[in-house]
Scaffold this motif. Structure first.
Motif, mmCIF file in Angstrom:
data_model
loop_
_atom_site.group_PDB
_atom_site.id
_atom_site.type_symbol
_atom_site.label_atom_id
_atom_site.label_comp_id
_atom_site.label_asym_id
_atom_site.label_seq_id
_atom_site.Cartn_x
_atom_site.Cartn_y
_atom_site.Cartn_z
ATOM 1 N N LEU A 276 35.577 42.160 26.251
ATOM 2 C CA LEU A 276 36.487 42.253 25.568
ATOM 3 C C LEU A 276 36.751 43.984 24.668
ATOM 4 C CD1 LEU A 276 38.368 40.852 22.862
ATOM 5 C CD2 LEU A 276 36.389 39.701 21.665
ATOM 6 N N ASP A 277 38.158 44.629 24.898
ATOM 7 C CA ASP A 277 37.521 45.370 23.774
ATOM 8 C C ASP A 277 36.781 47.103 24.048
ATOM 9 O OD1 ASP A 277 40.183 44.410 21.792
ATOM 10 O OD2 ASP A 277 39.125 44.424 20.368
ATOM 11 N N GLY A 278 36.772 47.003 25.898
ATOM 12 C CA GLY A 278 35.869 47.493 26.519
ATOM 13 C C GLY A 278 34.596 47.165 26.638
ATOM 14 N N GLU A 279 34.096 46.316 25.568
ATOM 15 C CA GLU A 279 32.511 45.377 25.368
ATOM 16 C C GLU A 279 32.212 44.100 26.978
ATOM 17 O OE1 GLU A 279 30.393 46.939 24.021
ATOM 18 O OE2 GLU A 279 31.246 48.703 23.011
ATOM 19 N N GLU A 280 31.727 44.897 27.414
ATOM 20 C CA GLU A 280 31.116 43.513 28.159
ATOM 21 C C GLU A 280 30.981 42.091 27.840
ATOM 22 O OE1 GLU A 280 27.916 42.963 31.846
ATOM 23 O OE2 GLU A 280 29.073 44.980 31.813
ATOM 24 N N GLN A 281 31.460 41.298 28.684
ATOM 25 C CA GLN A 281 30.927 39.358 27.872
ATOM 26 C C GLN A 281 30.329 39.081 28.628
ATOM 27 O OE1 GLN A 281 32.250 38.878 24.287
ATOM 28 N NE2 GLN A 281 32.284 41.002 24.396
ATOM 29 N N ALA A 282 30.664 38.852 30.666
ATOM 30 C CA ALA A 282 30.580 38.521 31.530
ATOM 31 C C ALA A 282 30.805 39.081 32.682
ATOM 32 C CB ALA A 282 31.057 36.483 31.080
ATOM 33 N N ASN A 283 29.831 38.410 33.431
ATOM 34 C CA ASN A 283 29.995 38.757 34.569
ATOM 35 C C ASN A 283 30.140 37.757 35.521
ATOM 36 O OD1 ASN A 283 30.350 41.735 35.178
ATOM 37 N ND2 ASN A 283 27.726 41.812 33.825
ATOM 38 N N VAL A 284 30.474 37.538 36.837
ATOM 39 C CA VAL A 284 30.510 36.257 37.851
ATOM 40 C C VAL A 284 31.206 36.936 38.824
ATOM 41 C CG1 VAL A 284 31.703 34.405 38.431
ATOM 42 C CG2 VAL A 284 31.800 34.834 35.587
ATOM 43 N N ASP A 285 30.125 36.583 40.021
ATOM 44 C CA ASP A 285 29.497 37.416 41.357
ATOM 45 C C ASP A 285 29.695 36.378 42.110
ATOM 46 O OD1 ASP A 285 27.920 39.218 39.546
ATOM 47 O OD2 ASP A 285 25.850 38.356 40.029
ATOM 48 N N PHE A 286 30.619 37.022 43.383
ATOM 49 C CA PHE A 286 31.337 36.317 44.512
ATOM 50 C C PHE A 286 30.203 37.166 45.417
ATOM 51 C CE2 PHE A 286 34.419 36.043 40.646
ATOM 52 C CZ PHE A 286 34.211 34.459 41.141
ATOM 53 N N ASP A 287 29.664 36.010 46.398
ATOM 54 C CA ASP A 287 29.544 36.310 47.624
ATOM 55 C C ASP A 287 31.312 36.723 48.591
ATOM 56 O OD1 ASP A 287 27.069 37.472 47.550
ATOM 57 O OD2 ASP A 287 26.776 35.898 47.389
ATOM 58 N N ILE A 288 31.678 37.390 49.663
ATOM 59 C CA ILE A 288 32.842 37.111 50.257
ATOM 60 C C ILE A 288 32.627 36.899 51.682
ATOM 61 C CG2 ILE A 288 34.668 38.117 50.505
ATOM 62 C CD1 ILE A 288 34.349 37.808 47.773
ATOM 63 N N GLY A 289 32.843 36.283 52.102
ATOM 64 C CA GLY A 289 32.444 35.392 53.590
ATOM 65 C C GLY A 289 33.728 35.335 54.885
ATOM 66 N N GLY A 290 34.400 36.124 53.857
ATOM 67 C CA GLY A 290 35.510 36.616 55.047
ATOM 68 C C GLY A 290 36.639 37.342 54.795
ATOM 69 N N ASP A 291 37.226 37.799 55.864
ATOM 70 C CA ASP A 291 38.376 38.693 55.918
ATOM 71 C C ASP A 291 39.782 38.619 54.527
ATOM 72 O OD1 ASP A 291 36.895 40.260 57.616
ATOM 73 O OD2 ASP A 291 38.518 39.580 59.452
ATOM 74 N N ARG A 292 39.400 37.515 54.511
ATOM 75 C CA ARG A 292 41.028 36.851 53.068
ATOM 76 C C ARG A 292 40.145 35.458 52.115
ATOM 77 N NH1 ARG A 292 45.813 33.274 52.886
ATOM 78 N NH2 ARG A 292 46.324 33.630 50.182
ATOM 79 N N TRP A 293 40.555 35.868 50.944
ATOM 80 C CA TRP A 293 38.845 35.240 50.387
ATOM 81 C C TRP A 293 39.040 35.612 49.219
ATOM 82 C CZ3 TRP A 293 35.462 32.768 53.226
ATOM 83 C CH2 TRP A 293 34.787 32.706 52.197
ATOM 84 N N ARG A 294 39.625 34.339 48.149
ATOM 85 C CA ARG A 294 40.155 33.396 47.259
ATOM 86 C C ARG A 294 39.522 32.803 46.073
ATOM 87 N NH1 ARG A 294 45.141 29.993 49.187
ATOM 88 N NH2 ARG A 294 42.925 29.161 50.283
ATOM 89 N N VAL A 295 39.234 34.272 44.716
ATOM 90 C CA VAL A 295 37.895 33.499 43.951
ATOM 91 C C VAL A 295 37.836 33.841 42.556
ATOM 92 C CG1 VAL A 295 36.243 34.624 45.774
ATOM 93 C CG2 VAL A 295 36.683 35.652 44.014
ATOM 94 N N TRP A 296 38.019 32.534 41.901
ATOM 95 C CA TRP A 296 38.282 32.738 40.340
ATOM 96 C C TRP A 296 37.609 32.733 39.773
ATOM 97 C CZ3 TRP A 296 39.809 29.592 43.979
ATOM 98 C CH2 TRP A 296 39.279 28.130 44.327
ATOM 99 N N SER A 297 37.659 33.058 38.171
ATOM 100 C CA SER A 297 36.497 32.643 36.915
ATOM 101 C C SER A 297 37.563 32.629 36.009
ATOM 102 C CB SER A 297 35.796 33.917 37.209
ATOM 103 O OG SER A 297 36.559 35.529 36.673
#
Length: 135
Positions: free
Chosen positions: A80-101
């Motif tokens: 928000l306005d350049g200040e970090e608010q949250a990090n959501v991590d994903f381990d990518i398990g394939g050549d096409r991977w759809r993720v959302w947060s």
């Protein structure tokens, strides 16, 4: 002397060349802000502006369709306005991977929101929207 210098230069180039593909691999094929994700697909595209609704809590989802990032770790870094608010991590398990947060937006959280897509510590793309108080 020249042989040593040539070997050092060649070794430096080869080590750089082996690192370079790691940065070049993978793409964000699609990315968008949406009001929900159903069956691994965004249901709409909210665009670049969301209006503050007083007394309401709005959840905004960020959807990404990632290609050729198998084995990587990807992070959605919400700011928000350049200040970090949250990090959501994903381990990518394939050549096409759809993720959302998602992020819950409440009155008072107005400003420029952005999400960095970070692959193995490197920002590969940034997307943003304005959360606007028009009242």
């Amino acid at each position: 002397m020249w042989q040593t210098l040539t070997r050092v230069a060649l070794a430096g180039f080869l080590s750089f060349a082996t690192i370079l593909p790691a940065f070049a691999e993978g793409t964000v094929a699609r990315a968008q802000f949406t009001t929900d994700v159903i069956d691994r697909e965004p249901i709409d595209n909210i665009g670049s502006m969301v209006k503050v609704e007083y007394g309401e809590i709005q959840r905004v989802y960020f959807f990404t369709d990632l290609r050729d990032m198998s084995g990587s770790q990807v992070v959605h870094r919400w700011k928000l306005d350049g200040e970090e608010q949250a990090n959501v991590d994903f381990d990518i398990g394939g050549d096409r991977w759809r993720v959302w947060s998602s992020k819950r937006l409440m009155p008072g959280f107005d400003g420029k929101w952005s999400v960095d897509v970070v692959q193995d510590g490197n920002v590969v793309a940034t997307y943003s929207f304005d959360y606007v108080d028009e009242g």
